[in-house]
Each structure stands twice: as structure tokens, then as C-alpha cells.
Design an enzyme around this catalytic site. Structure first.
Site, PDB file in Angstrom:
ATOM      1  N   CYS A  13       7.653 -14.013   8.614  1.00 26.01           N
ATOM      2  CA  CYS A  13       8.653 -15.065   8.595  1.00 26.01           C
ATOM      3  C   CYS A  13       9.098 -15.219   7.147  1.00 26.01           C
ATOM      4  CB  CYS A  13       8.044 -16.391   9.042  1.00 26.01           C
ATOM      5  SG  CYS A  13       7.142 -16.251  10.590  1.00 26.01           S
ATOM      6  N   ARG A  54      13.670 -11.362   7.858  1.00 24.98           N
ATOM      7  CA  ARG A  54      12.216 -11.462   8.038  1.00 24.98           C
ATOM      8  C   ARG A  54      11.847 -12.064   9.391  1.00 24.98           C
ATOM      9  NH1 ARG A  54       9.530 -10.967   3.184  1.00 24.98           N
ATOM     10  NH2 ARG A  54       7.700 -11.915   4.132  1.00 24.98           N
ATOM     11  N   TRP A  68       9.658 -15.377  12.972  1.00 16.05           N
ATOM     12  CA  TRP A  68       9.511 -14.241  13.885  1.00 16.05           C
ATOM     13  C   TRP A  68       8.166 -14.475  14.567  1.00 16.05           C
ATOM     14  CZ3 TRP A  68       6.204  -9.943  14.495  1.00 16.05           C
ATOM     15  CH2 TRP A  68       6.723  -8.892  15.244  1.00 16.05           C
ATOM     16  N   ASN A 111       3.855 -18.343   6.355  1.00 13.01           N
ATOM     17  CA  ASN A 111       4.061 -16.948   6.769  1.00 13.01           C
ATOM     18  C   ASN A 111       2.698 -16.280   6.677  1.00 13.01           C
ATOM     19  OD1 ASN A 111       5.076 -14.305   7.189  1.00 13.01           O
ATOM     20  ND2 ASN A 111       5.253 -14.002   4.982  1.00 13.01           N
ATOM     21  N   GLY A 112       2.287 -15.596   7.755  1.00 14.32           N
ATOM     22  CA  GLY A 112       0.978 -14.935   7.766  1.00 14.32           C
ATOM     23  C   GLY A 112       0.233 -15.317   9.036  1.00 14.32           C
ATOM     24  N   GLU A 167      14.933  10.416  11.886  1.00 13.47           N
ATOM     25  CA  GLU A 167      15.378   9.136  11.352  1.00 13.47           C
ATOM     26  C   GLU A 167      16.646   8.660  12.072  1.00 13.47           C
ATOM     27  OE1 GLU A 167      14.733   6.597   9.824  1.00 13.47           O
ATOM     28  OE2 GLU A 167      16.550   5.824   8.897  1.00 13.47           O
ATOM     29  N   LYS A 171      17.288   5.183  14.059  1.00 11.52           N
ATOM     30  CA  LYS A 171      18.446   4.296  13.845  1.00 11.52           C
ATOM     31  C   LYS A 171      19.076   3.943  15.181  1.00 11.52           C
ATOM     32  CE  LYS A 171      17.856   3.298  10.727  1.00 11.52           C
ATOM     33  NZ  LYS A 171      16.896   3.404   9.750  1.00 11.52           N
ATOM     34  N   GLU A 196      16.814   1.542  17.256  1.00 13.41           N
ATOM     35  CA  GLU A 196      16.685   0.203  16.684  1.00 13.41           C
ATOM     36  C   GLU A 196      17.897  -0.671  16.973  1.00 13.41           C
ATOM     37  OE1 GLU A 196      16.044   1.548  12.497  1.00 13.41           O
ATOM     38  OE2 GLU A 196      14.621  -0.095  12.485  1.00 13.41           O
ATOM     39  N   HIS A 227       9.791  23.867  24.751  1.00 13.59           N
ATOM     40  CA  HIS A 227       8.382  23.809  25.154  1.00 13.59           C
ATOM     41  C   HIS A 227       8.105  22.610  26.058  1.00 13.59           C
ATOM     42  CE1 HIS A 227       7.287  27.145  22.567  1.00 13.59           C
ATOM     43  NE2 HIS A 227       8.168  26.645  21.724  1.00 13.59           N
ATOM     44  N   LYS A 231      12.652  -7.119   9.329  1.00 11.40           N
ATOM     45  CA  LYS A 231      12.774  -6.099   8.289  1.00 11.40           C
ATOM     46  C   LYS A 231      11.446  -5.786   7.609  1.00 11.40           C
ATOM     47  CE  LYS A 231      15.903  -4.483   4.825  1.00 11.40           C
ATOM     48  NZ  LYS A 231      16.181  -3.297   5.648  1.00 11.40           N
TER      49      LYS A 231
HETATM   50  C1  AGP Z   1      14.019   0.571   9.270  1.00 12.54           C
HETATM   51  O1  AGP Z   1      15.288   0.622   9.819  1.00 12.54           O
HETATM   52  C2  AGP Z   1      13.058  -0.271  10.019  1.00 12.54           C
HETATM   53  N1  AGP Z   1      13.466  -1.626  10.008  1.00 12.54           N
HETATM   54  C3  AGP Z   1      11.582  -0.022   9.756  1.00 12.54           C
HETATM   55  O2  AGP Z   1      11.247   1.190  10.352  1.00 12.54           O
HETATM   56  C4  AGP Z   1      11.138   0.028   8.278  1.00 12.54           C
HETATM   57  O3  AGP Z   1      11.614   1.186   7.685  1.00 12.54           O
HETATM   58  C5  AGP Z   1       9.612  -0.009   8.184  1.00 12.54           C
HETATM   59  O4  AGP Z   1       9.165  -1.206   8.739  1.00 12.54           O
HETATM   60  C6  AGP Z   1       9.120   0.134   6.767  1.00 12.54           C
HETATM   61  O5  AGP Z   1       9.591  -0.885   5.947  1.00 12.54           O
HETATM   62  P1  AGP Z   1       9.489  -0.800   4.374  1.00 12.54           P
HETATM   63  O6  AGP Z   1      10.363   0.329   3.940  1.00 12.54           O
HETATM   64  O7  AGP Z   1      10.010  -2.121   3.901  1.00 12.54           O
HETATM   65  O8  AGP Z   1       8.065  -0.579   4.024  1.00 12.54           O
END
Ligand code: AGP
Length: 602
Positions: free
Chosen positions: A2, A27, A74, A100-101, A475, A479, A482, A498, A597
Site C-alpha cells: 500500500c 502501490r 491493496w 503498509n506491511g 516479456e 505485458k 497484465e 514439442h 507496481k
Molecule cells: C511489470 O510490468 C510488473 N508490474 C511486474 O512484473 C514487476 O516487473 C515486478 O513486480 C518487479 O518489480 P520491480 O522491477 O519493481 O522489482
């Protein structure tokens, strides 16, 4: 996971509190709230929804007072509801807290407090702290003392901020394994999870360490140890981030804005001093074993690093997903662990660093957020300087990290072989990359939008590549998942036959990351896989650089680029395809469902 904020000032704080939590919504964004001390007592407003929605509905910005705390959530403990939204109050309403935590002993504390007659309104772990403060308070004892005593009862992780009617001019905050940073402006002091929260007001920051608490008033602040009470002094950091970088400008979403910022971000990665890259390269050459770690996007960045170190520098450096590093990484005192992270706060990656340190290994990190935990915990740090990345979906930070890894591999090759002709060429090619990114954005974004319009209703996708193009395919699949909520699987193109070929039919798009023709082997092999998909009537979309003569259902023709930087242009195309598809589908682009994030929990 959070975002928390506390502000004390000589003027009204609610409007700034609201803006500050809005800037930390990446967050968490399922509910939010604020509490201020308005002269009569604690005024609290909170509810379920984004900061914008709740601010409008509940009038968050209209709360009165020159001191207050706020939170964007969150959910971890307790569902998404008004009751579970922070702040939380003690029974008598004299203490308000945001957190937060995870307070791991909250159950024990709750039972104890229930037995003492406290009434709980939420299912959160946080609420115990508010009741604990009330329970420990007796007239004549300072709130600071009560705060420390209550903190000493907590187990787990916390960044916590508290206000109390008994000490109405001061904010109390503390940190244990969750980030907390003080922002220092003139007669206004902030305590926040992230520098983003206060960047429009001040660039002067001080990072709290684990086990420390701070007291803020309009006159100043002090930092002390929670257990020893000793005063701590620390240097003030000047955050060197462009203000405008955290505003959306004319773009409809941060994701598009951050994708479009990549030419600038590449320049900044190129400006990272060579001596820093060389220092990391030397450390890697001295170590008997090196490992790269990251998670989510940064795992794929690490994987790109693995390929690039193998091809450019002839070094085998395995990439490990941070959450598995403890199990897979044979880490000993001769190992160097290189972590990659945008936020510098990701729990799994921090754990990998802790594990490495405990094993006596050396650590290094490539990080974007200045002052983040990783920048203080890793032995050697490279700041990538990409500016604030607000969208939950990482784009520009990953691009910069890949550029830095190319520079690192080039430097290692140089150190190993002395001055070889390649290094100058490579740096020249990288210097040309921003231009090519601009050209791609100008010439291909609209075309990619058309592809998104045509294929957004396909539920399952493959993203396929070989060699250095494989991590880019992985990657790009991430994207897509997500931000669109469609199922996308990234795979090496050679793997396809395979087993997974059985999934190909006329309803399944496969996006191929076709290398430039000059990489003949890789090119031929990738085109073989294209034919395998076409033979089963699969939809083929190609990200390519040359006239191929093959039939594709969709093609993104990228500007001519050398094999070194070609994958990075495809990374851009993958980002745009995910973005445009999400827009067509009407997704919440900057804050996709269930994501945050910085994942700061296990
Ligand atoms: C990226 O689009 C994601 N939100 C997620 O995979 C992110 O890359 C991952 O949580 C790592 O975060 P960081 O780079 O802040 O360590």
C-alpha cells in the site's frame, strides 16, 4: 502493498494528502482514506475506490487540519471494504494509524485486546496498532513513549504513520522492512512510502532505516532507533528527478506516456557514468560465479542479460527468478548476485539479496527509484535514472535496464579482450537507438492499433522468439497478460513443436519476433516456426525488419536495425501491442485489476 503518507505543515494538508496518495496509487488502489487533526479531534474520511472516486464522493480534500495521514490500499488482510480501508482508529478515536506491511502477530495482539474490551471494526492486521496505542496510553506519559512501546510489541513488517489528539502537532512514523522516506520542504514535512508522493513539493529526502522511528512537526524532525532510542543523523538526499515526468501530459494514459519517453530514457541510460558500469564489470570478472536476479518483467530483463552476456562477452551468467533464487542459486562467498529492479522495493528480489549476503556473497543492483531499500542494501548500485514510472505496467524502466546490460556486456568483453573493435561499434549502435525508437513510434503505433482492433477478441496468444529475441517475446507476453487480461504465453519458437503446437488453430494468434535477416541462422529457424504455425492455419503476426516474402496475417515492419538493438525495437512493438489492445478492450490501463507496481509482500 500500500502507500502511506503523513504531512505536517503550517497550512491545510488535506489537498496535498490527496494528491500524494494519488501519486502512489500504483502501490494499491482498491480503497483509500485520510485522517486529519482538525482542532476538535480526528476527522476521518475513507471508502472503497480509486483516490479520484473516493476524493469526489467523500470530499477527502475538504478535511480540515494542518496535520494528517493518508493511505491507498491493496488488500492483503481483509477484503476490499470501507471498514478495511485505512486509516484505522482506536475505540476512543484518539489515535489514527495508516500502515503498509504485515503485522504477523496481529492475531495474538487482537485476542489480548479483545479480552481487554476493545472493539474491532475491520478485519485488518493494522487495526491492532491503534488499539494497542489506546491501551498503553495513560495521561502524563508522552505519546512518543507510547508509540515506541507499542512498536516494540509488533512483529512482521511495517511502515506506519500515526496521529493523536494527545499530541496534535506531531506525526509519529516508523519503519521495519517496508519503505518509509521523509520529505523535507520549508515548514512542511512528509513521511511517505515513496519519493513520488512528495516530489512536486520537495526534492529533499531522508530515508528511514529498518528499526527507526521519526517524529515530525512544523518545526522539524528527529529520527531515533526503536530499540535504543538513540538519535540518528543521516545525510539528506537530493532527488534528481524531472518533475514533469510524473504528470500524464497530453497522453491518455501513463503507459503510453512512458512508452513514448523511451528515447529520452535510453539517453539517460547511456549517460550513466562508464566508471559505474566498469566497476560492476570488474566485480563480475573477479567473482567465481555470477547470477542475475529479477522477477516479473525484471526476470525477463535478467534473462535478456543472460543472452547478451553469453553472446557479447562469452560469459555464462544464469538469470534466476528472484522468488526461486534461494533454492536454485548456489550462492557462496565467491558469488556475485546482481539484482534488477525498477522500484528497489520488491520483496522477492530483496529476499534474494538478503540470502546472498547471508551466504557471504557480494551483491549489486540496477535500480530506478533513488533512495529505495535496494539502493541501500546492495553492495554496488547502478542508478538507471529513468525518472518516475507511474503506470503499474513496467515499460521504460525495462528498456533502460536492457541498455545498461548491453553496456555491461560490452565492458566485460572489453576487459577480457583488451580494446576490441566491437565495443566502439556497439556503443555507436546504442547511441542510434533513440532515433529508431522515435521512428517506430511515429510510423508503427497507428498500424499496431489496427492490429489491436482486428485481434483484440482472441482469448489466447503465443509470443515466440529465439536467441536474444526469446526474452523479449516472454516479456511481451507478460505485458499482454497484465494489461489486457488475455491469456498470452511466451515461448522459444523452437519449443513450439514439442507439444504446444497442438493449440494452434485459426483462432490463435502467434506473434513472431523475427530477427533481422543478417542473423541468418536465427532468422531461418524463426521462419521455419512461422511455417509450422501457418501450416496449421494459425494467425501469424510478425515483428520484423526485412522483406521476407512470407505471408503474414499482420506485420509490424520495424526500421532497419543491427542485431544488437533489434530486440529492443521489438520490445517497443510488444509494449504498443499490449497497450493498444488494452485500450480497445477498455481496460484500466494504468492500474490493471489485482496488480500493484511494487510487490512488497511474500
Ligand atoms: C511489470 O510490468 C510488473 N508490474 C511486474 O512484473 C514487476 O516487473 C515486478 O513486480 C518487479 O518489480 P520491480 O522491477 O519493481 O522489482
Amino acid at each position: 502493498m500500500c502507500g502511506i503518507v503523513g504531512i505536517v505543515s503550517n497550512s491545510e494538508v488535506a489537498p496535498i494528502l490527496v494528491k500524494s496518495i494519488a501519486r502512489m496509487e500504483y502501490r494499491g488502489y482498491d480503497s483509500c482514506g485520510i485522517a486529519t487533526l482538525n482542532g476538535a479531534g480526528i476527522e476521518m474520511r475513507k471508502d472503497v475506490g480509486s483516490v479520484e472516486e473516493v476524493a469526489l464522493r467523500e470530499g477527502l480534500g475538504r478535511a480540515h487540519g494542518r496535520i494528517g495521514i493518508a493511505h491507498t490500499r491493496w488488500a492483503t488482510h481483509g477484503g476490499v471494504s470501507r471498514e478495511n480501508a485505512h486509516p484505522h482508529l482506536s475505540c476512543d478515536g484518539n489515535f489514527a494509524v495508516v500502515h503498509n506491511g504485515i503485522i504477523s502477530n496481529h492475531q495474538t495482539l487482537k485476542t489480548e485486546l479483545l479480552n481487554r474490551g476493545h472493539r474491532f471494526l475491520s478485519e485488518t492486521d493494522t487495526e491492532v496498532f491503534a488499539h494497542l496505542l489506546e491501551e498503553m496510553y495513560t495521561p502524563g506519559v508522552s505519546v512518543e513513549k507510547v508509540f515506541i512501546r507499542a512498536l516494540r510489541r509488533l512483529e512482521g513488517t511495517f511502515a506506519i504513520a500515526m496521529i493523536s489528539t494527545y499530541d496534535p502537532k506531531r506525526i509519529f512514523c516508523a519503519r521495519e522492512k517496508s519503505p518509509l522516506i521523509l520529505g523535507i520542504a520549508s515548514e512542511t514535512y512528509f513521511t511517505c512510502s515513496d519519493v513520488n508522493a512528495f516530489l512536486p513539493y520537495t526534492r529533499r529526502a531522508m530515508v528511514l532505516e529498518d528499526g527507526e522511528y521519526a517524529v515530525l512537526s512544523p518545526e522539524g524532525y528527529s529520527v531515533r532507533g526503536i530499540t535504543d532510542g538513540e538519535l540518528r543523523t543521516r545525510q539528506i538526499l537530493e532527488i534528481d528527478w524531472n518533475m514533469g515526468a510524473a504528470e500524464k501530459g497530453t497522453h491518455p494514459h501513463y503507459m503510453e506516456k512512458e512508452i513514448c519517453e523511451q528515447p529520452e530514457v535510453i539517453y539517460r541510460a547511456m549517460e550513466v557514468p562508464q566508471r559505474e558500469i566498469a566497476a560492476l564489470a570488474r566485480l563480475m570478472l573477479q567473482a567465481r560465479r555470477n547470477v542475475l536476479v529479477g522477477i516479473g518483467t525484471t526476470y525477463y530483463v535478467a534473462l535478456f542479460g543472460q543472452y547478451i552476456l553469453a553472446t557479447l562477452a562469452r560469459e555464462f551468467v544464469p538469470a534466476l527468478s528472484s522468488d526461486e533464487a534461494r533454492i536454485l542459486g548456489v550462492i557462496d562467498p565467491d558469488t556475485l548476485l546482481v539484482a534488477i529492479s525498477q522500484s528497489g522495493e520488491t520483496f522477492d528480489t530483496l529476499e534474494a539479496i538478503h540470502h546472498a549476503k547471508a551466504a557471504g556473497a557480494q551483491t549489486a543492483a540496477i535500480v530506478n527509484v533513488p533512495g529505495s531499500t535496494m539502493t541501500r542494501e546492495a553492495g554496488l548500485v547502478i542508478h538507471q535514472n529513468s525518472g518516475p514510472e507511474v503506470c503499474v505496467i513496467s515499460t521504460k524502466a525495462a528498456m533502460a535496464q536492457m541498455v545498461l546490460l548491453i553496456r555491461l556486456a560490452t565492458e566485460i568483453a572489453y576487459l577480457k579482450q583488451g580494446c576490441f573493435t566491437g565495443d566502439i561499434r556497439i556503443l555507436k549502435e546504442l547511441a542510434y537507438l533513440p532515433k529508431l525508437v522515435e521512428v517506430t513510434l511515429r510510423t508503427q503505433q497507428r498500424h499496431i492499433r489496427d492490429l489491436a482492433l482486428r485481434y483484440h477478441n482472441k482469448r489466447n496468444w503465443f509470443f515466440l522468439g529465439r536467441g536474444t529475441y526469446a526474452p523479449i517475446a516472454f516479456e511481451s507476453a507478460l505485458k499482454m497478460k497484465e494489461v489486457t487480461y488475455l491469456h498470452a504465453e511466451g515461448m522459444t519458437a523452437g519449443f513450439l513443436k514439442h507439444g504446444t503446437l497442438s493449440l494452434i488453430d485459426k483462432d490463435m494468434p502467434s506473434v513472431f519476433f523475427v530477427p533481422p535477416k543478417e542473423e541468418k541462422d536465427l532468422y531461418d529457424l524463426t521462419m521455419n516456426s512461422v511455417e509450422e504455425v501457418r501450416a496449421r492455419e494459425g494467425i501469424v503476426i510478425a515483428f520484423n525488419f526485412d522483406q521476407t516474402g512470407a505471408h503474414f496475417d499482420g506485420e509490424v515492419r520495424l526500421p532497419k536495425a543491427s542485431p544488437l538493438i533489434a530486440p529492443l525495437l521489438q520490445l517497443l512493438a510488444g509494449q504498443l501491442l499490449a497497450y493498444e489492445t488494452a485500450v480497445v478492450l477498455g481496460r484500466n490501463v494504468d492500474r490493471p485489476r489485482s496488480l500493484a507496481k511494487s510487490v512488497t509482500v511474500a
